[in-house]
Design a protein around this motif. Structure first.
Motif, PDB file in Angstrom:
ATOM      1  N   LYS A   1      34.041  42.769  39.892  1.00 40.34           N
ATOM      2  CA  LYS A   1      34.912  43.945  39.963  1.00 40.34           C
ATOM      3  C   LYS A   1      34.654  44.735  41.241  1.00 40.34           C
ATOM      4  N   ARG A   2      33.385  44.807  41.640  1.00 39.66           N
ATOM      5  CA  ARG A   2      33.003  45.584  42.825  1.00 39.66           C
ATOM      6  C   ARG A   2      33.547  44.959  44.110  1.00 39.66           C
TER       7      ARG A   2
ATOM      8  N   ALA B   1      36.179  42.686  44.225  1.00 43.15           N
ATOM      9  CA  ALA B   1      37.530  42.148  44.062  1.00 43.15           C
ATOM     10  C   ALA B   1      38.471  42.728  45.112  1.00 43.15           C
TER      11      ALA B   1
ATOM     12  N   LEU C   1      41.808  42.729  38.737  1.00 44.37           N
ATOM     13  CA  LEU C   1      41.585  41.640  37.800  1.00 44.37           C
ATOM     14  C   LEU C   1      42.729  41.569  36.802  1.00 44.37           C
TER      15      LEU C   1
ATOM     16  N   GLU D   1      43.202  44.473  34.417  1.00 44.60           N
ATOM     17  CA  GLU D   1      43.623  45.682  35.111  1.00 44.60           C
ATOM     18  C   GLU D   1      45.088  45.602  35.502  1.00 44.60           C
TER      19      GLU D   1
END
Length: 204
Positions: free
Chosen positions: A188-189, A191, A195, A198
């Motif tokens: 997530k950090r 990306a 995702l 999301e």
């Protein structure tokens, strides 16, 4: 491919291996031709090889592609399973996870030495990360495969065959799932695109 079907195709051969080892004598009694293979582990090995072939065939029939990790694992199962049955030596099938995980670790970490984050080529269609994210994720997976290889060596050399088979199914899989879940913060950090969850949430 449907995620549940994909999971079933990957876990199915392991479950066949586990239950065939646990019920090897009964299976051999029901199908006398299998008695020529030897004890329960040898019966389980033969059925494991057949289940892997079926799993890969179904995956190919549905997607017309073969995921690299199941393909490599299936090839090693075929080679080491054949050696196990031919030489009547359990060592070969027990070392299969060590060889597969060691091979994956060598490929991933070796790629990093040459500046290639090879994991990105495998999962690029699943999510998009920046270069640093792919490097970190590839490094972590490389170390994790080393851990799995060492763990397999410790288990099969220190415990009974039944315990090793049970751990292969009920131990290795949960450990791998927990490791995968632990990587989500990093993913997530780093990306570069939202995702899947999301993206779905943003549409709502």
């Amino acid at each position: 491919m449907n995620p549940l079907l994909k999971f079933a195709l990957e876990l199915g051969p392991l479950l066949v291996f586990f239950f065939a080892n646990a019920r090897g004598e009964q299976i051999a009694d029901a199908f006398p031709v299998l008695q020529e293979l030897g004890g329960p582990l040898f019966v389980a090995t033969a059925l494991f090889m057949a289940a892997m072939a079926i799993s890969l065939s179904v995956s190919w029939a549905i997607t017309r592609t073969l995921p690299i990790m199941p393909l490599v694992s299936g090839a090693v199962v075929l080679v080491f399973g054949t050696l196990t049955l031919w030489l009547q030596d359990e060592t070969f099938i027990k070392m299969k996870p060590t060889i597969v995980n060691g091979l994956f670790a060598a490929v991933l970490l070796g790629g990093l030495v040459f500046g290639k984050s090879l994991l990105g080529y495998v999962f690029d269609q699943a999510f998009k990360l920046d270069a640093e994210g792919w490097r970190k994720l590839t490094f972590r997976w490389g170390l994790f495969f080393i851990f799995l290889a060492i763990l397999n060596e410790v288990i099969w050399r220190s415990f009974s065959t039944d315990f090793w088979v049970a751990f292969k199914v009920w131990g290795t899989m949960p450990i791998t799932i927990l490791f995968m879940m632990a990587q989500f913060p990093l993913i997530k950090r780093h990306a570069t695109e939202p995702l899947v969850k999301e993206r779905v949430a943003s549409k709502k």
